[in-house]
Design a protein around this motif. Structure first.
Motif, mmCIF file in Angstrom:
data_model
loop_
_atom_site.group_PDB
_atom_site.id
_atom_site.type_symbol
_atom_site.label_atom_id
_atom_site.label_comp_id
_atom_site.label_asym_id
_atom_site.label_seq_id
_atom_site.Cartn_x
_atom_site.Cartn_y
_atom_site.Cartn_z
ATOM 1 N N THR A 9 8.879 2.850 -4.770
ATOM 2 C CA THR A 9 8.184 1.596 -5.025
ATOM 3 C C THR A 9 7.442 1.689 -6.356
ATOM 4 O OG1 THR A 9 7.877 1.318 -2.641
ATOM 5 C CG2 THR A 9 6.530 -0.063 -4.084
ATOM 6 N N VAL A 10 7.576 0.664 -7.193
ATOM 7 C CA VAL A 10 6.983 0.678 -8.531
ATOM 8 C C VAL A 10 6.109 -0.563 -8.714
ATOM 9 C CG1 VAL A 10 7.452 0.659 -11.011
ATOM 10 C CG2 VAL A 10 8.916 1.989 -9.479
ATOM 11 N N ALA A 31 0.822 -1.211 0.000
ATOM 12 C CA ALA A 31 0.000 0.000 0.000
ATOM 13 C C ALA A 31 0.856 1.262 0.000
ATOM 14 C CB ALA A 31 -0.930 0.014 1.217
ATOM 15 N N GLN A 32 2.165 1.103 0.249
ATOM 16 C CA GLN A 32 3.046 2.260 0.347
ATOM 17 C C GLN A 32 3.621 2.607 -1.028
ATOM 18 O OE1 GLN A 32 3.227 3.925 3.206
ATOM 19 N NE2 GLN A 32 1.808 2.427 4.042
ATOM 20 N N SER A 33 2.755 3.017 -1.927
ATOM 21 C CA SER A 33 3.208 3.385 -3.256
ATOM 22 C C SER A 33 3.942 4.716 -3.212
ATOM 23 C CB SER A 33 2.013 3.488 -4.206
ATOM 24 O OG SER A 33 2.429 3.884 -5.486
ATOM 25 N N ILE A 37 11.451 -2.308 -5.813
ATOM 26 C CA ILE A 37 11.709 -1.148 -4.960
ATOM 27 C C ILE A 37 13.180 -0.804 -5.135
ATOM 28 C CG2 ILE A 37 11.644 -0.180 -2.629
ATOM 29 C CD1 ILE A 37 9.653 -2.340 -1.861
ATOM 30 N N THR A 38 13.453 0.429 -5.459
ATOM 31 C CA THR A 38 14.834 0.851 -5.658
ATOM 32 C C THR A 38 15.132 2.042 -4.763
ATOM 33 O OG1 THR A 38 16.482 1.386 -7.351
ATOM 34 C CG2 THR A 38 14.358 2.505 -7.512
ATOM 35 N N GLY A 39 16.378 2.153 -4.335
ATOM 36 C CA GLY A 39 16.679 3.243 -3.414
ATOM 37 C C GLY A 39 18.161 3.471 -3.221
ATOM 38 N N VAL A 40 18.459 4.370 -2.301
ATOM 39 C CA VAL A 40 19.842 4.722 -1.985
ATOM 40 C C VAL A 40 20.029 4.707 -0.478
ATOM 41 C CG1 VAL A 40 20.097 6.166 -4.044
ATOM 42 C CG2 VAL A 40 19.341 7.205 -1.908
ATOM 43 N N ASN A 41 21.267 4.467 -0.059
ATOM 44 C CA ASN A 41 21.673 4.570 1.347
ATOM 45 C C ASN A 41 22.759 5.623 1.463
ATOM 46 O OD1 ASN A 41 21.409 1.226 2.857
ATOM 47 N ND2 ASN A 41 19.868 2.717 2.281
ATOM 48 N N ILE A 42 22.658 6.450 2.492
ATOM 49 C CA ILE A 42 23.667 7.466 2.778
ATOM 50 C C ILE A 42 24.076 7.316 4.238
ATOM 51 C CG2 ILE A 42 24.209 9.932 2.806
ATOM 52 C CD1 ILE A 42 21.963 10.347 0.807
#
Length: 303
Positions: free
Chosen positions: A116-117, A89-91, A127-132
């Motif tokens: 989220t796609v 549900a977390q689009s 789900i794609t993302g980055v870490n810092i």
């Protein structure tokens, strides 16, 4: 036509390589790790920089959610996308922070941003993302909080409040102690006029003169004044010592920052001392004898 099409394709490929190189360089310079969760194949891919953030060698990451979870503090696991299946549900985009324990045992704070796609049928694709790594930022924030807490403790012990006066906008920021002295609630709006309305009428001109002097660009911007405040709720009168410093921009005053300390007890003690001395002098002057007082060095203090 074929030669022209081939040259255009080659140029597009060269532009793509250039853009990819620039992107990878910016990612490496910013110490940003990339990750990608393939929901269809249940595979979690990490970039080389992402592995380095977690203390891993190139290609050492296992590629599963379980491999990722073992680095995360258990109490912080819920803050991450621990189970993508539970976040259908977390689009859209999400941001969260969590702690990890690197392979070498070092504890670091991570900030993650993800997208989220879903496909046209509403099925999660990836789900794609980055870490810092924001460890130093969190440490600086914690040090600032500790410093503010120590300052607040010192000010509370000294019965002192803090204010910030935005002169250009005529707005005042008061902490809880100042609002308590003036008798205002946490949601009451305050400005210079509201502040002045709480002063004892006999002290208003003295306070205003001190403010005007501090706002003069030819001076040093220092403000100090003693005056009485009439509490708006209880009508009780308190003595305060106000101090501040004015900041200028191109010769114009823009902000004053300072403190206000309740000195009622010391002022009342000084008044009691003056009254005691007055009674002593009346008594001494009315006696038929000579009354005198010397200090330890023999100097006459009173006769």
């Amino acid at each position: 036509d074929q030669v022209l099409a081939r040259r255009q394709a080659e140029q597009k490929e060269a532009d793509l390589r250039k853009a990819r190189d620039q992107f990878e360089l910016s990612i490496a310079a910013g110490n940003v790790g990339l990750w990608h969760w393939d929901a269809q194949n249940q595979a979690l891919n990490w970039s080389r920089q992402q592995e380095a953030l977690y203390g891993l060698s190139a290609g050492e990451f296992g590629g599963t959610l379980a491999d990722f979870h073992r680095f995360v503090f258990p109490e912080d696991l819920a803050a991450t996308l621990a189970s993508p299946a539970a976040d259908l549900a977390q689009s859209g985009e999400a941001a969260y922070e969590f702690r990890i324990r690197r392979k070498d045992g070092a504890v670091r704070w991570m900030q993650s941003r993800s997208r989220t796609v879903y496909n046209g049928n509403g099925v999660l694709e990836y789900i794609t993302g980055v870490n810092i790594d924001i460890t130093e930022q969190r440490r600086a924030e914690e040090a600032l909080r500790e410093s503010e807490n120590r300052l607040r403790l010192a000010l509370d012990s000294a019965d002192t409040g803090i204010y910030v006066w935005n002169i250009a906008e005529n707005t005042l920021h008061w902490d809880g102690r100042l609002r308590e002295i003036w008798g205002f609630g946490p949601d009451d709006a305050v400005n210079y006029e509201v502040f002045a309305s709480g002063l004892h009428p006999e002290d208003l001109l003295k306070m205003q003169a001190a403010v005007d002097q501090s706002l003069d660009a030819q001076g040093n911007g220092q403000y100090i004044a003693e005056y009485r405040v009439i509490n708006q709720r209880t009508a009780a009168t308190r003595w305060v010592l106000a101090m501040g410093h004015v900041f200028f921009d191109n010769g114009l005053p823009v902000r004053m920052v300072g403190t206000v300390r309740d000195i009622t007890e010391s002022m009342e003690a000084a008044e009691r001392l003056r009254e005691s001395e007055r009674r002593f002098r009346i008594l001494a002057e009315s006696l038929p004898q000579i009354v005198w007082m010397n200090d330890a060095d023999g100097r006459t203090e009173y006769a």
